[in-house]
Design a protein around this motif. Sequence first.
Motif, PDB file in Angstrom:
ATOM      1  N   MET A   1       0.833  -1.185   0.000  1.00  0.00           N
ATOM      2  CA  MET A   1       0.000   0.000   0.000  1.00  0.00           C
ATOM      3  C   MET A   1       0.878   1.249   0.000  1.00  0.00           C
ATOM      4  N   ASN A   2       0.506   2.208  -0.791  1.00  0.00           N
ATOM      5  CA  ASN A   2       1.251   3.457  -0.890  1.00  0.00           C
ATOM      6  C   ASN A   2       0.709   4.437   0.157  1.00  0.00           C
ATOM      7  N   TRP A   3       1.438   4.554   1.267  1.00  0.00           N
ATOM      8  CA  TRP A   3       0.950   5.361   2.395  1.00  0.00           C
ATOM      9  C   TRP A   3       0.949   6.846   2.094  1.00  0.00           C
ATOM     10  N   SER A   4       1.826   7.288   1.205  1.00  0.00           N
ATOM     11  CA  SER A   4       1.844   8.702   0.821  1.00  0.00           C
ATOM     12  C   SER A   4       0.548   9.073   0.090  1.00  0.00           C
ATOM     13  N   THR A   5       0.130   8.199  -0.815  1.00  0.00           N
ATOM     14  CA  THR A   5      -1.109   8.429  -1.557  1.00  0.00           C
ATOM     15  C   THR A   5      -2.314   8.361  -0.631  1.00  0.00           C
ATOM     16  N   ILE A   6      -2.299   7.408   0.284  1.00  0.00           N
ATOM     17  CA  ILE A   6      -3.402   7.302   1.247  1.00  0.00           C
ATOM     18  C   ILE A   6      -3.430   8.534   2.148  1.00  0.00           C
ATOM     19  N   ALA A  57      -9.632  13.913  -4.159  1.00  0.00           N
ATOM     20  CA  ALA A  57      -9.344  12.913  -3.122  1.00  0.00           C
ATOM     21  C   ALA A  57      -9.760  11.523  -3.588  1.00  0.00           C
ATOM     22  N   ASN A  58     -10.948  11.416  -4.158  1.00  0.00           N
ATOM     23  CA  ASN A  58     -11.417  10.117  -4.634  1.00  0.00           C
ATOM     24  C   ASN A  58     -10.603   9.619  -5.823  1.00  0.00           C
ATOM     25  N   ARG A  59     -10.225  10.507  -6.703  1.00  0.00           N
ATOM     26  CA  ARG A  59      -9.408  10.092  -7.849  1.00  0.00           C
ATOM     27  C   ARG A  59      -8.039   9.602  -7.398  1.00  0.00           C
ATOM     28  N   ILE A  60      -7.434  10.318  -6.465  1.00  0.00           N
ATOM     29  CA  ILE A  60      -6.122   9.907  -5.935  1.00  0.00           C
ATOM     30  C   ILE A  60      -6.259   8.605  -5.159  1.00  0.00           C
ATOM     31  N   GLY A  61      -7.246   8.548  -4.285  1.00  0.00           N
ATOM     32  CA  GLY A  61      -7.437   7.366  -3.448  1.00  0.00           C
ATOM     33  C   GLY A  61      -7.734   6.110  -4.244  1.00  0.00           C
ATOM     34  N   TYR A  62      -8.471   6.267  -5.334  1.00  0.00           N
ATOM     35  CA  TYR A  62      -8.869   5.112  -6.137  1.00  0.00           C
ATOM     36  C   TYR A  62      -7.686   4.467  -6.865  1.00  0.00           C
ATOM     37  N   THR A  63      -6.546   5.157  -6.890  1.00  0.00           N
ATOM     38  CA  THR A  63      -5.354   4.553  -7.504  1.00  0.00           C
ATOM     39  C   THR A  63      -4.731   3.475  -6.616  1.00  0.00           C
ATOM     40  N   VAL A  64      -5.039   3.508  -5.314  1.00  0.00           N
ATOM     41  CA  VAL A  64      -4.447   2.515  -4.400  1.00  0.00           C
ATOM     42  C   VAL A  64      -5.478   1.795  -3.537  1.00  0.00           C
ATOM     43  N   LEU A  65      -6.715   2.254  -3.535  1.00  0.00           N
ATOM     44  CA  LEU A  65      -7.767   1.649  -2.723  1.00  0.00           C
ATOM     45  C   LEU A  65      -8.881   1.138  -3.625  1.00  0.00           C
ATOM     46  N   THR A  66      -9.585   0.114  -3.143  1.00  0.00           N
ATOM     47  CA  THR A  66     -10.780  -0.319  -3.859  1.00  0.00           C
ATOM     48  C   THR A  66     -11.899   0.681  -3.571  1.00  0.00           C
ATOM     49  N   LEU A  67     -12.937   0.637  -4.363  1.00  0.00           N
ATOM     50  CA  LEU A  67     -14.058   1.553  -4.137  1.00  0.00           C
ATOM     51  C   LEU A  67     -14.714   1.332  -2.770  1.00  0.00           C
ATOM     52  N   PRO A  68     -14.937   0.069  -2.325  1.00  0.00           N
ATOM     53  CA  PRO A  68     -15.478  -0.113  -0.971  1.00  0.00           C
ATOM     54  C   PRO A  68     -14.547   0.423   0.123  1.00  0.00           C
ATOM     55  N   GLN A  69     -13.240   0.260  -0.044  1.00  0.00           N
ATOM     56  CA  GLN A  69     -12.306   0.811   0.942  1.00  0.00           C
ATOM     57  C   GLN A  69     -12.395   2.329   0.974  1.00  0.00           C
TER      58      GLN A  69
END
Length: 115
Positions: A1-6, A57-69
Amino acid sequence: MNWSTIGQTVGLLVASNVFMTLAWYAHLRDLRESPWIVAVLLSWGIALFEYMLQVPANRIGYTVLTLPQLKILQEVITLIVFVPFVLMYMQQSLKWDYLWAALCMVGAVYFVFRS
């Protein structure tokens, strides 16, 4: 997991939720005597800033997280922002039921992120 992106995602979602909470609820205290259309227009103006943070935020987050996450993360952040707002801005009291509801959200976080 990319913690910087999260971390970026969380930061933007926290800021977004501050605007969202103000847009949705501040008029209940501050514009109580104003016509509802005034509250709507002001809330839409505030919501514009919320969306300017939430969409990236959603666009960035969706690069490393699933939609439910991403959704569960958003809901937890919403509660983290909402509780101080209720206590400090709206000056309402904290109830034990809020703690139990928060613990349910912790369970949701566990289940959506465990794999």
